[in-house]
Structure formats: structure tokens, C-alpha cells
Design a protein around this motif. Structure first.
Motif, PDB file in Angstrom:
ATOM      1  N   GLY A 135      32.091   1.871  53.037  1.00 45.02           N
ATOM      2  CA  GLY A 135      30.877   1.151  52.814  1.00 45.02           C
ATOM      3  C   GLY A 135      31.462  -0.496  52.427  1.00 45.02           C
ATOM      4  N   TYR A 136      32.560  -0.477  51.676  1.00 48.12           N
ATOM      5  CA  TYR A 136      33.068  -1.766  51.473  1.00 48.12           C
ATOM      6  C   TYR A 136      33.717  -2.469  52.750  1.00 48.12           C
ATOM      7  CZ  TYR A 136      36.817  -5.068  49.800  1.00 48.12           C
ATOM      8  OH  TYR A 136      37.500  -6.183  49.729  1.00 48.12           O
ATOM      9  N   LEU A 137      34.400  -1.858  53.625  1.00 50.30           N
ATOM     10  CA  LEU A 137      34.965  -2.235  54.479  1.00 50.30           C
ATOM     11  C   LEU A 137      33.928  -2.745  55.640  1.00 50.30           C
ATOM     12  CD1 LEU A 137      37.739   0.108  55.394  1.00 50.30           C
ATOM     13  CD2 LEU A 137      37.849  -2.300  54.704  1.00 50.30           C
ATOM     14  N   ASP A 138      32.729  -2.185  55.635  1.00 52.65           N
ATOM     15  CA  ASP A 138      31.345  -2.456  56.435  1.00 52.65           C
ATOM     16  C   ASP A 138      30.922  -3.707  55.913  1.00 52.65           C
ATOM     17  OD1 ASP A 138      31.540  -0.409  58.354  1.00 52.65           O
ATOM     18  OD2 ASP A 138      30.062   0.817  57.093  1.00 52.65           O
ATOM     19  N   ALA A 139      30.806  -3.758  54.658  1.00 54.29           N
ATOM     20  CA  ALA A 139      30.127  -4.986  53.962  1.00 54.29           C
ATOM     21  C   ALA A 139      31.145  -6.427  54.372  1.00 54.29           C
ATOM     22  CB  ALA A 139      29.968  -4.808  52.528  1.00 54.29           C
ATOM     23  N   LEU A 140      32.420  -5.892  54.345  1.00 51.39           N
ATOM     24  CA  LEU A 140      33.321  -7.012  54.640  1.00 51.39           C
ATOM     25  C   LEU A 140      33.352  -7.676  55.700  1.00 51.39           C
ATOM     26  CD1 LEU A 140      35.826  -8.503  53.176  1.00 51.39           C
ATOM     27  CD2 LEU A 140      37.207  -6.812  54.184  1.00 51.39           C
ATOM     28  N   ALA A 141      32.918  -6.659  56.660  1.00 53.34           N
ATOM     29  CA  ALA A 141      33.051  -7.003  58.049  1.00 53.34           C
ATOM     30  C   ALA A 141      31.887  -7.867  58.451  1.00 53.34           C
ATOM     31  CB  ALA A 141      32.949  -5.660  59.003  1.00 53.34           C
ATOM     32  N   ARG A 143      30.246  -9.996  56.206  1.00 54.11           N
ATOM     33  CA  ARG A 143      30.567 -11.206  55.468  1.00 54.11           C
ATOM     34  C   ARG A 143      31.442 -12.004  56.330  1.00 54.11           C
ATOM     35  NH1 ARG A 143      31.588  -8.065  51.032  1.00 54.11           N
ATOM     36  NH2 ARG A 143      33.578  -8.455  50.847  1.00 54.11           N
ATOM     37  N   HIS A 144      32.319 -11.311  57.071  1.00 53.88           N
ATOM     38  CA  HIS A 144      33.181 -12.261  58.137  1.00 53.88           C
ATOM     39  C   HIS A 144      32.422 -12.291  59.419  1.00 53.88           C
ATOM     40  CE1 HIS A 144      36.333 -11.445  55.340  1.00 53.88           C
ATOM     41  NE2 HIS A 144      36.887 -12.429  55.900  1.00 53.88           N
ATOM     42  N   GLY A 145      31.205 -11.779  59.629  1.00 57.46           N
ATOM     43  CA  GLY A 145      30.420 -12.026  60.937  1.00 57.46           C
ATOM     44  C   GLY A 145      30.921 -11.139  61.988  1.00 57.46           C
ATOM     45  N   LEU A 146      31.690  -9.844  61.608  1.00 53.69           N
ATOM     46  CA  LEU A 146      32.136  -9.098  62.681  1.00 53.69           C
ATOM     47  C   LEU A 146      31.164  -7.754  62.647  1.00 53.69           C
ATOM     48  CD1 LEU A 146      35.793  -8.958  61.798  1.00 53.69           C
ATOM     49  CD2 LEU A 146      34.915 -10.002  63.815  1.00 53.69           C
ATOM     50  N   GLU A 147      30.926  -7.227  63.695  1.00 51.80           N
ATOM     51  CA  GLU A 147      30.352  -6.320  63.920  1.00 51.80           C
ATOM     52  C   GLU A 147      31.167  -4.913  63.330  1.00 51.80           C
ATOM     53  OE1 GLU A 147      28.151  -3.308  67.385  1.00 51.80           O
ATOM     54  OE2 GLU A 147      28.558  -5.240  67.860  1.00 51.80           O
ATOM     55  N   ALA A 148      30.530  -3.984  62.765  1.00 46.43           N
ATOM     56  CA  ALA A 148      31.684  -2.813  62.379  1.00 46.43           C
ATOM     57  C   ALA A 148      31.701  -1.800  63.593  1.00 46.43           C
ATOM     58  CB  ALA A 148      31.440  -1.961  60.842  1.00 46.43           C
ATOM     59  N   ARG A 149      32.648  -2.121  64.669  1.00 42.18           N
ATOM     60  CA  ARG A 149      32.678  -1.063  65.539  1.00 42.18           C
ATOM     61  C   ARG A 149      34.382  -1.065  66.257  1.00 42.18           C
ATOM     62  NH1 ARG A 149      33.504  -3.685  70.295  1.00 42.18           N
ATOM     63  NH2 ARG A 149      33.316  -5.940  70.504  1.00 42.18           N
ATOM     64  N   ALA A 150      34.689  -0.302  66.794  1.00 44.45           N
ATOM     65  CA  ALA A 150      35.982  -0.141  67.245  1.00 44.45           C
ATOM     66  C   ALA A 150      36.347  -1.178  68.151  1.00 44.45           C
ATOM     67  CB  ALA A 150      36.264   1.062  68.096  1.00 44.45           C
ATOM     68  N   LEU A 157      40.882  -6.608  60.606  1.00 36.92           N
ATOM     69  CA  LEU A 157      40.300  -6.775  59.273  1.00 36.92           C
ATOM     70  C   LEU A 157      40.584  -5.608  58.525  1.00 36.92           C
ATOM     71  CD1 LEU A 157      38.323  -8.679  57.480  1.00 36.92           C
ATOM     72  CD2 LEU A 157      36.637  -7.154  58.296  1.00 36.92           C
ATOM     73  N   VAL A 158      40.311  -4.332  58.859  1.00 41.14           N
ATOM     74  CA  VAL A 158      40.660  -3.344  58.248  1.00 41.14           C
ATOM     75  C   VAL A 158      42.006  -3.073  57.583  1.00 41.14           C
ATOM     76  CG1 VAL A 158      40.263  -0.677  58.509  1.00 41.14           C
ATOM     77  CG2 VAL A 158      38.439  -2.006  59.211  1.00 41.14           C
TER      78      VAL A 158
END
Length: 172
Positions: A135-141, A143-150, A157-158
Motif C-alpha cells: 500500500g505504501y509503494l502504491d501511494a509512493l508511485a 505521488r510520483h505520477g507513476l501507474e503501479a504496474r509491471a 521506484l520499488v
């Protein structure tokens, strides 16, 4: 970062051998490890790389002794179920289950996962569960304007954030 290709499974897994008719999450060694704070790695495709970049001290694996089932349902002319048969998938078909994973990893520039492993993770940093870390990594993505996908951007980032989270944190 690696798949720990030459590593050994968690010692609790060494006590059991042979194929089990159980699903992966029902294997006795999986349940034992969950009691010790290990959690199954997420299976969603967007996290396909996670065991590769997860800190080695907070990841382990067990051999996949589970059985993957093919379920065939028979219907009558009115769409009513007249029979259900579950049979183990043949080994040749098991490879097809991993095709999407292998493709995603290749697109990320990562080597294929070693076959026949179930990955388990422990939370890192100040988080109590792996789900909280994710969840933290999703939120961080976000905030960086990144889609949380492969993607290579999400992977980078991860990887960087996991390094940051584990600095100064010892394995529990």
C-alpha cells in the motif's frame, strides 16, 4: 537483486517431499511459515518482480508441491450443471500458467523465475504486514505520477524504496 537461483528453500520445507493434492496456501509448510510471520508474495502481475527485488533477509521460498487443478463442468441443453470433474493439470500445461509471468519479466529486463517455487516475504521497514508495504509503494508511485504496474519505472521506484526502507532495519 536475484532469484536466489542457487539458494535452498526454507528449512521447514525440507521436512516434506512429494506432490500434495492441496492448493499452495493449504500446504502444511506454508501454514507453519505464516505462523512465523512469513506471507505469500502477491500473485498480481504488477508485482511479478517483487521477490527479485525484496531484501534477501526478508524473503524465502518453498518448493511448490501443490497440485494445480483443471475443472471441467458438463452442462445439459438448458445450461444446468450435470457433472463436475477435477483433474490435475499435466506438467506440460503447468508451463503455460507461467507464460504471462515470463513475458512480463522479460519486458522488465529480468531473468525468468526459477520454476517450482512459492515465494514468501516478511514486511520491511516500519510496516507490520506485506500488504502495508505494498500500500505504501502504491501511494509512493501515485505521488510520483507513476501507474503501479509491471513497468521499468515502477520496478526502479520499488527497488530504490525497498533499499531505503531496509537501511538500518534488522530482520526481526
Amino acid at each position: 537483486m536475484s532469484w536466489d537461483e542457487d539458494g535452498t528453500p526454507h528449512p521447514l520445507a525440507l521436512r516434506r517431499t512429494g506432490r500434495s493434492e492441496l492448493d499452495p496456501d493449504r500446504l502444511p509448510e506454508m501454514r507453519e511459515l505464516e505462523v512465523l510471520g512469513w506471507e505469500p508474495a502477491p500473485e498480481e502481475l504488477r508485482w511479478v518482480f517483487l521477490p527479485y527485488v525484496w531484501p534477501p533477509a526478508a524473503r524465502t521460498w518453498i518448493p511448490d508441491r501443490s497440485t494445480h487443478w483443471a475443472v471441467e463442468t458438463s452442462l445439459d441443453g438448458h445450461g444446468h450443471i450435470t457433472g463436475v470433474e477435477a483433474v490435475p493439470l499435466p506438467d506440460a500445461d503447468l508451463h503455460d500458467l507461467d507464460a504471462e509471468t515470463e513475458t512480463a519479466l522479460a519486458e522488465l529486463g529480468l531473468p525468468p523465475r526459477p520454476a517450482g517455487r512459492i515465494w514468501l516475504l516478511r514486511p520491511v521497514g516500519p510496516f507490520a504486514t506485506v500488504a502495508e508495504v505494498l500500500g505504501y509503494l502504491d501511494a509512493l508511485a501515485a505521488r510520483h505520477g507513476l501507474e503501479a504496474r509491471a513497468s521499468t519505472e515502477f520496478l526502479a521506484l520499488v527497488r530504490a524504496e525497498l533499499d531505503t526502507l531496509t537501511e538500518g532495519w534488522a530482520e526481526a
